[in-house]
Design an enzyme around this catalytic site. Structure first.
Site, PDB file in Angstrom:
ATOM      1  CG  HIS A   1      -7.059  -8.238   1.474  1.00  0.00           C
ATOM      2  ND1 HIS A   1      -7.603  -8.862   0.369  1.00  0.00           N
ATOM      3  CD2 HIS A   1      -6.499  -7.084   1.010  1.00  0.00           C
ATOM      4  CE1 HIS A   1      -7.377  -8.126  -0.707  1.00  0.00           C
ATOM      5  NE2 HIS A   1      -6.718  -7.053  -0.340  1.00  0.00           N
TER       6      HIS A   1
ATOM      7  NE  ARG B   1      -3.691  -2.076   2.725  1.00  0.00           N
ATOM      8  CZ  ARG B   1      -3.511  -3.202   3.397  1.00  0.00           C
ATOM      9  NH1 ARG B   1      -2.358  -3.418   4.024  1.00  0.00           N
ATOM     10  NH2 ARG B   1      -4.469  -4.106   3.464  1.00  0.00           N
TER      11      ARG B   1
ATOM     12  CE  LYS C   1      -6.532  -0.088   4.137  1.00  0.00           C
ATOM     13  NZ  LYS C   1      -7.772  -0.383   3.377  1.00  0.00           N
TER      14      LYS C   1
ATOM     15  NE  ARG D   1      -3.107  -3.199  -1.720  1.00  0.00           N
ATOM     16  CZ  ARG D   1      -2.793  -4.054  -0.757  1.00  0.00           C
ATOM     17  NH1 ARG D   1      -1.517  -4.364  -0.551  1.00  0.00           N
ATOM     18  NH2 ARG D   1      -3.726  -4.598   0.010  1.00  0.00           N
TER      19      ARG D   1
ATOM     20  CG  HIS E   1      -4.840   0.611  -4.949  1.00  0.00           C
ATOM     21  ND1 HIS E   1      -4.479   0.097  -3.717  1.00  0.00           N
ATOM     22  CD2 HIS E   1      -5.920  -0.094  -5.352  1.00  0.00           C
ATOM     23  CE1 HIS E   1      -5.328  -0.870  -3.389  1.00  0.00           C
ATOM     24  NE2 HIS E   1      -6.203  -1.009  -4.356  1.00  0.00           N
TER      25      HIS E   1
ATOM     26  CE1 TYR F   1      -7.042 -16.879   1.829  1.00  0.00           C
ATOM     27  CE2 TYR F   1      -7.130 -14.691   2.767  1.00  0.00           C
ATOM     28  CZ  TYR F   1      -7.446 -15.572   1.767  1.00  0.00           C
ATOM     29  OH  TYR F   1      -8.175 -15.144   0.688  1.00  0.00           O
TER      30      TYR F   1
END
Length: 303
Positions: free
Chosen positions: A270, A149, A173, A247, A244, A279
């Site tokens: 994510h 990001r 994030k 990305r 982005h 995951y």
């Protein structure tokens, strides 16, 4: 008997004459309730508002969706129907609101266009020797190599790169850190950039920002955006280039080559609950193997 159409007319008159809503709001209410009345006439044949069920409202939403109406338009129609039932509850003692729990389909999320693999080669083909151009190529290589990001790239420090294992650790994030592979070509571009350092009055050290401005300060997001746009223009890449997009290109190209959606989303970092649950059992060795085998610019040597 007061019909559903009569109840809609009474509601509209109240909105216009008592609440004195704007002409725009009144027209929107009228248009949406007319849509529901037509659907009722064609499909439901409900005599009064009290006869309408939540299932009926869901059928109406499905019909609008099949006709290609946008999520926003469907949501506006549901809002009008909810307002009608609130009015009837207050003025006619009607209980229940069949539209209350119904939601419009989620709007499709528009992702930025991915750059074709040939476009990536074009982007990195022509390179100038001045420090800022070398820096810009290193930024673009890292964004594409590791799917960072913009904020992760800007806040990265030199010490975050592990050259021995060809990894970078970033904070994303939610202040969560993750470790991602870095391709050999990206590492080479970063090494060329570090040979141009320091800039300005910067004192270079392990904790120094990985990318800095001409004055030696940590590079800003706006500068990255502007310089990527320039890089695309210099290398004659059609269309606008922004962080982005690189990305998204990273994810698209890796997914096309590997077909492993779970690994790609893990590499992207994510952080919502569902992806975390999916995951849980993926280990980093598997992610690195997918990266090595599939990413166009990885070219990592086997150990």
């Amino acid at each position: 008997m007061i019909t559903l159409a009569d109840q809609c007319d009474a509601f509209l008159s109240y909105q216009r004459d008592v609440r004195r809503v704007s002409p725009h709001t009144y027209s929107a209410y009228q248009r949406d309730l007319d849509s529901f009345l037509r659907f009722n006439l064609d499909e439901l044949d409900r005599a009064q508002a009290a006869d309408v069920s939540e299932s009926d409202v869901r059928q109406w939403v499905a019909t609008m969706h099949r006709k290609g109406l946008s999520s926003a338009s469907i949501q506006r129609g549901l809002s009008a129907l909810r307002a009608l039932y609130r009015y009837l509850s207050k003025h006619s003692g009607l209980s229940g609101n069949p539209a209350l729990a119904v939601r419009a389909p989620k709007a499709s999320r528009r992702l930025p266009k991915a750059i074709e693999a040939d476009g990536i080669e074009t982007l990195f083909h022509a390179q100038d020797d001045d420090p800022l151009s070398v820096r810009d190529v290193a930024i673009a290589e890292l964004l594409y190599s590791s799917g960072l990001r913009l904020a992760e790239l800007v806040h990265a420090n030199i010490i975050d790169i592990d050259r021995a294992d060809k990894l970078i650790t970033v904070t994303g994030k939610g202040n969560k850190t993750r470790t991602i592979p870095v391709g050999s070509l990206a590492l080479a571009a970063i090494d060329r950039w570090l040979q141009c350092r320091p800039l300005g009055a910067e004192s270079l050290g392990p904790d120094s920002p990985l990318f800095v401005s001409q004055q030696g300060n940590r590079i800003s997001p706006r500068t990255v955006q502007a310089r990527l746009k320039r890089l695309a223009q210099v290398n004659h890449l059609s269309g606008k280039l922004h962080p982005h997009m690189l990305r998204h290109s990273f994810a698209s190209h890796l997914l096309e080559s590997s077909g492993d959606l779970r690994a790609v989303q893990e590499l992207l970092g994510h952080a919502n609950i569902s992806t975390t649950q999916i995951y849980t059992h993926l280990d980093f060795q598997h992610l690195a193997k997918v990266y090595d085998a599939a990413h166009p610019r990885a070219k990592r040597r086997s150990e």
